[in-house]
Write an enzyme that holds these catalytic residues in place. Sequence first.
Site, PDB file in Angstrom:
ATOM      1  N   PRO A   2       0.582  -0.799   0.347  1.00 16.55           N
ATOM      2  CG  PRO A   2      -0.567  -1.715   1.792  1.00 16.55           C
ATOM      3  CD  PRO A   2       0.615  -1.946   1.034  1.00 16.55           C
ATOM      4  CD  GLU A   3       4.161   2.860  -3.785  1.00 13.21           C
ATOM      5  OE1 GLU A   3       4.592   3.886  -3.606  1.00 13.21           O
ATOM      6  OE2 GLU A   3       4.498   2.590  -5.079  1.00 13.21           O
ATOM      7  CG  HIS A  89      -4.590 -13.931   7.372  1.00 15.13           C
ATOM      8  ND1 HIS A  89      -2.989 -14.372   8.030  1.00 15.13           N
ATOM      9  CD2 HIS A  89      -4.683 -15.409   6.758  1.00 15.13           C
ATOM     10  CE1 HIS A  89      -2.830 -15.573   7.295  1.00 15.13           C
ATOM     11  NE2 HIS A  89      -3.541 -16.185   6.521  1.00 15.13           N
ATOM     12  NE  ARG A 107       5.306 -10.713   3.020  1.00 17.59           N
ATOM     13  CZ  ARG A 107       6.221  -9.993   2.222  1.00 17.59           C
ATOM     14  NH1 ARG A 107       5.425  -9.235   0.847  1.00 17.59           N
ATOM     15  NH2 ARG A 107       6.832 -10.346   1.975  1.00 17.59           N
ATOM     16  NE  ARG A 151      19.353  15.245   0.220  1.00 13.52           N
ATOM     17  CZ  ARG A 151      18.139  14.939   0.913  1.00 13.52           C
ATOM     18  NH1 ARG A 151      18.021  13.684   0.410  1.00 13.52           N
ATOM     19  NH2 ARG A 151      17.766  15.358   1.347  1.00 13.52           N
TER      20      ARG A 151
END
Length: 271
Positions: A2-3, A89, A107, A151
Amino acid sequence: MPELPEVEVTRRSFAERIAGAHVLDVRLGKPLRWPLGIAPEALRGQTVHGVRRRGKYLLVDLDRGLLLLHLGMSGSLYFAADQRPAGVHDHFDLRTDRGLLRLHDLRRFGAVVWVEGEDAPLARKLLGGLGVEPLSDAFEAEAFWRALRQRRASIKQVLMAGDIVVGVGNIYASEALFLAGIRPTLSAARITRTRAERLHTAIRQVLGRAVEQGGSTLRNFSNASGEHGLFQQEAMVYGRAGEPCRVCGTPIRSLRQGQRSTFYCPHCQSA
Ligand SMILES: [Zn+2]
């Protein structure tokens, strides 16, 4: 994984419904990434004041302190009016008088942590290094360009590091760089002001669109109401190696950058 858009979509799917709810009790399943940090009974009777988001963390404000929630690699949250039994889960339940907020996480890289405030050491550790929110007014083109100039690393990796601007994960970095016409391997310091402005716009466009569409179509992701997103179906480059560019027809290429796959069009992204 998930972002930011998925997390924002998740937040919107239950934030209004849970605001003002009273906690009835808390059920913990198997251990998540960190311990809860408070006795579950101590949350009983508290009011949920609202749900905010910072990067990929959801902040659930309570009478005393707040819960920090992270979906990890495979987690999903749902909020339902009915109190259904927990599956193997399901590792965190916040049962309220408005419904059940549940973290489902195969997970178990996800996290639910209680902290006294955003100044608490763990909160500072998790939230302190996060860059500006890309969809907020605080994300400003000029400041973005100045930060990039400091950067030397490749622009793709600088975006994904999240300390300049947060939440531009792999898919969104690839897509935004395509829209801005920037080669992902270009050193961030070498990006011109005009290109940085274009990238700033592209990042907002890509993330905003993904939120609108309900996040990316990732197999293991569903938002808090169980609906899947559509974003990935319209990706310009992500996951399309060897396929023709939707703009110029040149085959999309992929390469590895910092263990992650990057996709780009060698013709459209020549800068
Ligand atoms: Zn192209």
